[in-house]
Design a protein around this motif. Structure first.
Motif, PDB file in Angstrom:
ATOM      1  N   ARG A  32       0.844  -1.209   0.000  1.00 30.04           N
ATOM      2  CA  ARG A  32       0.000   0.000   0.000  1.00 30.04           C
ATOM      3  C   ARG A  32       0.875   1.252   0.000  1.00 30.04           C
ATOM      4  N   PHE A  33       1.950   1.213   0.773  1.00 25.85           N
ATOM      5  CA  PHE A  33       2.813   2.392   0.844  1.00 25.85           C
ATOM      6  C   PHE A  33       3.575   2.587  -0.469  1.00 25.85           C
ATOM      7  N   LEU A  34       4.040   1.489  -1.056  1.00 28.69           N
ATOM      8  CA  LEU A  34       4.745   1.614  -2.340  1.00 28.69           C
ATOM      9  C   LEU A  34       3.859   2.296  -3.374  1.00 28.69           C
ATOM     10  N   VAL A  35       2.603   1.882  -3.437  1.00 28.71           N
ATOM     11  CA  VAL A  35       1.678   2.512  -4.386  1.00 28.71           C
ATOM     12  C   VAL A  35       1.458   3.977  -4.004  1.00 28.71           C
ATOM     13  N   GLY A  36       1.396   4.247  -2.714  1.00 27.15           N
ATOM     14  CA  GLY A  36       1.187   5.617  -2.234  1.00 27.15           C
ATOM     15  C   GLY A  36       2.302   6.561  -2.641  1.00 27.15           C
ATOM     16  N   ILE A  37       3.520   6.024  -2.775  1.00 24.34           N
ATOM     17  CA  ILE A  37       4.628   6.896  -3.173  1.00 24.34           C
ATOM     18  C   ILE A  37       4.957   6.750  -4.660  1.00 24.34           C
ATOM     19  N   THR A  58       3.073   5.617   7.781  1.00 23.78           N
ATOM     20  CA  THR A  58       1.744   5.020   7.677  1.00 23.78           C
ATOM     21  C   THR A  58       1.456   4.109   8.861  1.00 23.78           C
TER      22      THR A  58
ATOM     23  N   ASP B  22      -2.196  10.753  -7.754  1.00 23.41           N
ATOM     24  CA  ASP B  22      -0.980  10.470  -6.980  1.00 23.41           C
ATOM     25  C   ASP B  22      -1.100  11.028  -5.562  1.00 23.41           C
ATOM     26  N   LEU B  25      -3.569   8.963  -3.504  1.00 23.39           N
ATOM     27  CA  LEU B  25      -3.019   7.671  -3.069  1.00 23.39           C
ATOM     28  C   LEU B  25      -2.046   7.849  -1.906  1.00 23.39           C
ATOM     29  N   PHE B  26      -1.260   8.912  -1.939  1.00 26.35           N
ATOM     30  CA  PHE B  26      -0.322   9.128  -0.832  1.00 26.35           C
ATOM     31  C   PHE B  26      -1.086   9.496   0.442  1.00 26.35           C
ATOM     32  N   ALA B  29      -2.501   6.443   1.870  1.00 24.16           N
ATOM     33  CA  ALA B  29      -1.490   5.539   2.446  1.00 24.16           C
ATOM     34  C   ALA B  29      -1.058   5.988   3.834  1.00 24.16           C
ATOM     35  N   VAL B  30      -1.006   7.283   4.062  1.00 28.28           N
ATOM     36  CA  VAL B  30      -0.499   7.779   5.357  1.00 28.28           C
ATOM     37  C   VAL B  30      -1.610   8.404   6.214  1.00 28.28           C
ATOM     38  N   TRP B  31      -2.876   8.168   5.863  1.00 33.64           N
ATOM     39  CA  TRP B  31      -4.011   8.681   6.635  1.00 33.64           C
ATOM     40  C   TRP B  31      -3.905  10.189   6.822  1.00 33.64           C
ATOM     41  N   LEU B  57       5.443  13.531   1.108  1.00 29.25           N
ATOM     42  CA  LEU B  57       5.642  12.840  -0.172  1.00 29.25           C
ATOM     43  C   LEU B  57       6.964  13.297  -0.784  1.00 29.25           C
ATOM     44  N   ASN B  60       9.773  11.534   0.738  1.00 31.71           N
ATOM     45  CA  ASN B  60       9.965  10.207   0.143  1.00 31.71           C
ATOM     46  C   ASN B  60      10.731  10.294  -1.173  1.00 31.71           C
ATOM     47  N   TRP B  61      10.500  11.352  -1.942  1.00 36.83           N
ATOM     48  CA  TRP B  61      11.255  11.518  -3.190  1.00 36.83           C
ATOM     49  C   TRP B  61      12.748  11.691  -2.887  1.00 36.83           C
ATOM     50  N   SER B 146      12.599   2.541  -1.874  1.00 37.54           N
ATOM     51  CA  SER B 146      11.877   2.135  -3.073  1.00 37.54           C
ATOM     52  C   SER B 146      12.531   2.742  -4.277  1.00 37.54           C
TER      53      SER B 146
END
Lengths: 151, 146
Positions: A32-37, A58, B22, B25-26, B29-31, B57, B60-61, B146
């Motif tokens: 879920r987190f991978l898709v989120g980022i 998360t 996008d 979705l982020f 994912a993190v509420w 986000l 994360n980048w 990732s």
């Protein structure tokens, strides 16, 4: 005056501690987190799974009663009463003692370490510094320091 | 392993252009239910010109930029700060520069200064410390990015 924002009610929050029971780190949470980022879900075995370090974000945010959200959609329990009740995160510092693994079950202990008045470029504000230690059992895994800008 | 490790070396830049999906979705994912990240009219009422890209986000980048430069390395420390607002559908270039290389008993540690730059300037800055993977593999643990 910036001190006008830092009331006794706000100062009373300093030292406040909150327990954070995190969601267990499962393969599904990683996906879920991978898709989120912005990434494709991972394939392969759990032991080969590359776990994004920031996934702790998360795991540590449990669902909040919608009635407890501010008008702008932010949980009220994480914001000392300052000014108009608005704010944003400033600097975030993280120390990772080890990588996260599928199966980790973190517990967090968050403490409001300080509140300080600050004169910003556009407005006066109060900087709230929250320090959170995330442990798996007795082992400290992540230490997070967040400076929240309140106005 | 990273192709070379020298102070001043630039990381290969990566580019992002997040759209509304996008950002949704982020947030999911993190509420993160902050309205400025999904409700255009609310974001504008708050003084923004459009929906706001989440600061975390962008963090994360920054992590992705480090770990895609050196796959298999371990993130030891990371800090970031949003310096201005980033908006949906804009193009962002994420880059970094090696600030320090340290030879520690456990391996080579590299400190990287990082930034996200959009059309109006830098929106997020950060600093990360990696323990570099040895010969393409670190100490056998997972926990890379990732």
């Amino acid at each position: 005056m910036t001190d006008d924002l830092l009331t006794d009610d706000a100062r009373a929050w300093v030292g406040m501690e909150l327990d954070i029971e995190c969601i267990p780190l499962t393969r599904a949470e990683v996906q879920r987190f991978l898709v989120g980022i912005g990434h494709a879900p991972a394939s392969g075995e759990d032991e080969d799974l590359l776990i994004p370090p920031m996934i702790y974000q998360t795991l540590s945010r449990l669902p909040v009663d919608p009635a407890a959200l501010t008008k702008d959609g932010v949980p009220t329990d994480r914001r000392p009463p300052v000014g108009e009740g608005r704010g944003m995160n400033g600097e975030v510092e993280l120390e990772f003692a080890r990588p996260l693994r599928v199966g980790d079950k973190l517990r967090g202990r968050r403490r409001l370490a300080s509140l300080e008045s600050k004169r910003g470029r556009r407005r006066d504000m109060v900087v709230a510094t929250w320090v959170t230690e995330y442990r798996d059992g007795d082992e400290v895994v992540i230490v997070e320091t967040v400076r929240q800008l309140l106005y | 392993m990273a192709p070379s490790v020298a102070t001043g070396e630039q990381l290969p830049p990566i580019t992002k252009q997040p759209n509304e999906v996008d950002l949704f979705l982020f947030s999911a994912a993190v509420w993160n239910s902050h309205r400025i990240h999904y409700e255009r009219e609310y974001a504008r009422a708050e003084g923004h010109r459009d929906i706001v890209v989440q600061g975390s986000l962008q963090a994360n980048w920054l992590v992705e930029a480090m770990l895609s430069w050196s796959p298999g390395s371990t993130l030891l420390a990371f800090s970031f700060r949003n310096t201005s607002t980033a908006y949906v559908n804009e193009t962002f270039v994420i880059g970094g520069r090696i600030a320090e290389v340290r030879h520690e008993p456990g391996g080579v540690h590299v400190v990287v200064d990082l930034q996200v730059e959009g059309p109006s300037g830098v929106t997020t800055v950060g600093r990360g410390t990696l323990r570099l993977a040895r010969d393409g593999a670190d100490d056998g643990s997972s926990g890379t990015g990732s």
